[in-house]
Design an enzyme around this catalytic site. Structure first.
Site, short mmCIF file in Angstrom:
data_model
loop_
_atom_site.label_atom_id
_atom_site.label_comp_id
_atom_site.label_asym_id
_atom_site.label_seq_id
_atom_site.Cartn_x
_atom_site.Cartn_y
_atom_site.Cartn_z
N GLU A 36 -12.09 -3.22 -0.23
CA GLU A 36 -12.30 -4.24 1.00
C GLU A 36 -11.71 -5.50 0.68
OE1 GLU A 36 -9.61 -3.77 3.74
OE2 GLU A 36 -10.10 -2.06 2.54
N CYS A 183 8.03 0.13 4.06
CA CYS A 183 8.27 -0.93 5.02
C CYS A 183 8.54 -2.11 4.26
CB CYS A 183 7.45 -0.72 6.30
SG CYS A 183 8.13 -1.45 7.50
N CYS A 190 14.27 2.93 5.11
CA CYS A 190 14.02 3.30 6.68
C CYS A 190 14.00 4.57 6.74
CB CYS A 190 14.67 2.58 7.78
SG CYS A 190 14.78 0.50 7.97
N CYS A 193 11.47 6.69 5.99
CA CYS A 193 10.18 6.04 6.63
C CYS A 193 9.78 7.19 8.00
CB CYS A 193 10.79 4.89 7.41
SG CYS A 193 8.79 4.28 7.95
N CYS A 199 11.28 3.67 15.73
CA CYS A 199 11.01 1.89 15.16
C CYS A 199 12.90 1.35 15.84
CB CYS A 199 10.82 2.51 13.47
SG CYS A 199 11.09 0.36 13.27
S1 SF4 Z 1 11.89 2.81 10.18
FE1 SF4 Z 1 10.54 0.69 10.77
S2 SF4 Z 1 8.53 1.10 10.24
FE2 SF4 Z 1 9.64 2.46 8.84
S3 SF4 Z 1 10.35 1.26 6.42
FE3 SF4 Z 1 11.82 1.09 8.40
S4 SF4 Z 1 11.23 -1.11 9.99
FE4 SF4 Z 1 9.24 -0.14 8.98
#
Ligand code: SF4
Length: 318
Positions: A36, A183, A190, A193, A199
């Site tokens: 970390e 992201c 997206c 994701c 989102c």
């Molecule tokens: S959907 Fe939202 S959280 Fe996922 S990559 Fe796109 S902006 Fe980022």
């Protein structure tokens, strides 16, 4: 409330996460804490390829780290920069006697452990149900809730609300990986994701969060390389800046007999340093110690002093 979302995140992590990172495959709190601290200002690949394992080989336990001289710790840290991290690690090792406390409050009493690091150690080393917060997670949260300038307080509230209470370890690791792999600051993916459904920022993700513009001042200094035959004079820094490292001396103005051999620059977080380098064969101040090049390679020096030394060696070759 977030049952489906958490399941999607877990599935994504199992299929795409960086499961083999060594600090994710240990229960040794010291190894997790060390990762970390190293990762605070340094990329995963750099830490992994050059620093993590050699450091552990040299200081295999927190107790061993605490018993080592600071100079040896700084030498092992050389190249990672931000030396305060190494000094705080060393102090923490000494203060704890080799065993880290488990509570976030107690961790935050230790040198160099702020709220983010305390949460990461609690979550990963002690498997507590708390969220982690680092740059990638901050970006995801800002985008998830379409917040241009979220406050710290708001981000922590959202993070505590969203954390998977049943599988916090996988969830936190996944969030860091989603931030690093999907992201991303530019052109987030997206469509891949697992958070896409909830989102709010996905239609214009790069709008969140807004960056604060920083202007970084430049500090110009004159560095004097005192020579005695093949040896160069260095002093041990004792101010706040780069404390404990050896460095080449600076002066207000070079003596007439000194000659300019080049310039180097180095970017720190809050300023840029520009150094004009002069060589002098005049009598050196008494606080300097003279080393040949192979000896300098064995003592801890900063990145900028490494650049100064390289400039001197290049001049000799030319
Ligand atoms: S959907 Fe939202 S959280 Fe996922 S990559 Fe796109 S902006 Fe980022």
């Amino acid at each position: 409330m977030y049952r489906d979302l958490h399941r999607n995140i877990r599935r994504w992590y199992a299929a795409h996460g960086r499961l083999d990172l060594p600090w994710r495959n240990t229960e040794d709190a010291y190894r997790i804490y060390l990762s970390e601290v190293m990762l605070q200002q340094t990329q995963v690949s750099t830490v992994l390829e050059r620093y993590y394992f050699p450091f552990l080989k040299r200081f295999p336990t927190l107790e061993a780290l605490g018993k080592a001289p600071l100079e040896a710790v700084l030498k092992a840290w050389e190249g990672l920069g931000y030396y305060t991290r190494a000094k705080n690690l060393h102090k923490t090792a000494q203060l704890t006697g080799g065993t880290l406390p488990e509570s976030i409050d107690a961790l935050m009493q230790l040198p160099g452990i702020g709220k983010n690091t305390a949460h990461a150690v609690a979550a990963f080393a002690f498997r507590q149900t708390v969220p982690v917060m680092e740059a990638n997670v901050r970006r995801i949260l800002a985008r998830l809730y379409a917040l241009e300038r979220p406050t710290e307080k708001k981000l922590w509230e959202l993070a505590y609300d969203l954390v998977d209470k049943e599988n916090p370890f996988e969830y936190n690791q996944a969030m860091m990986d989603i931030g690093a792999m999907l992201c991303t600051p530019k052109a987030p993916k997206c469509d891949l994701c697992p958070l896409q459904k909830i989102c709010r920022g996905k239609n214009d993700p790069e709008r969140y969060p807004q960056k604060r513009k920083k202007t970084v001042p430049t500090k110009s200094v004159t560095v004097l390389l005192y020579k005695q035959g093949e040896k160069l004079g260095l002093y041990k820094r004792d101010g706040k800046f780069l404390h404990g490292l050896w460095g080449f001396p600076e002066c207000d103005a070079p003596p007439d007999s000194a000659h300019l051999i080049g310039s180097v620059t180095h970017a720190y977080t809050h300023f840029k340093l520009s150094c004009d380098i002069y060589v002098s064969e005049e009598t050196a101040p008494s606080d300097l110690t003279f080393f040949n090049v192979s000896e300098i390679c064995k003592i801890p020096i900063s990145k900028v002093d490494e650049k100064i030394l390289r400039c001197h060696l290049n001049m000799k070759k030319a």
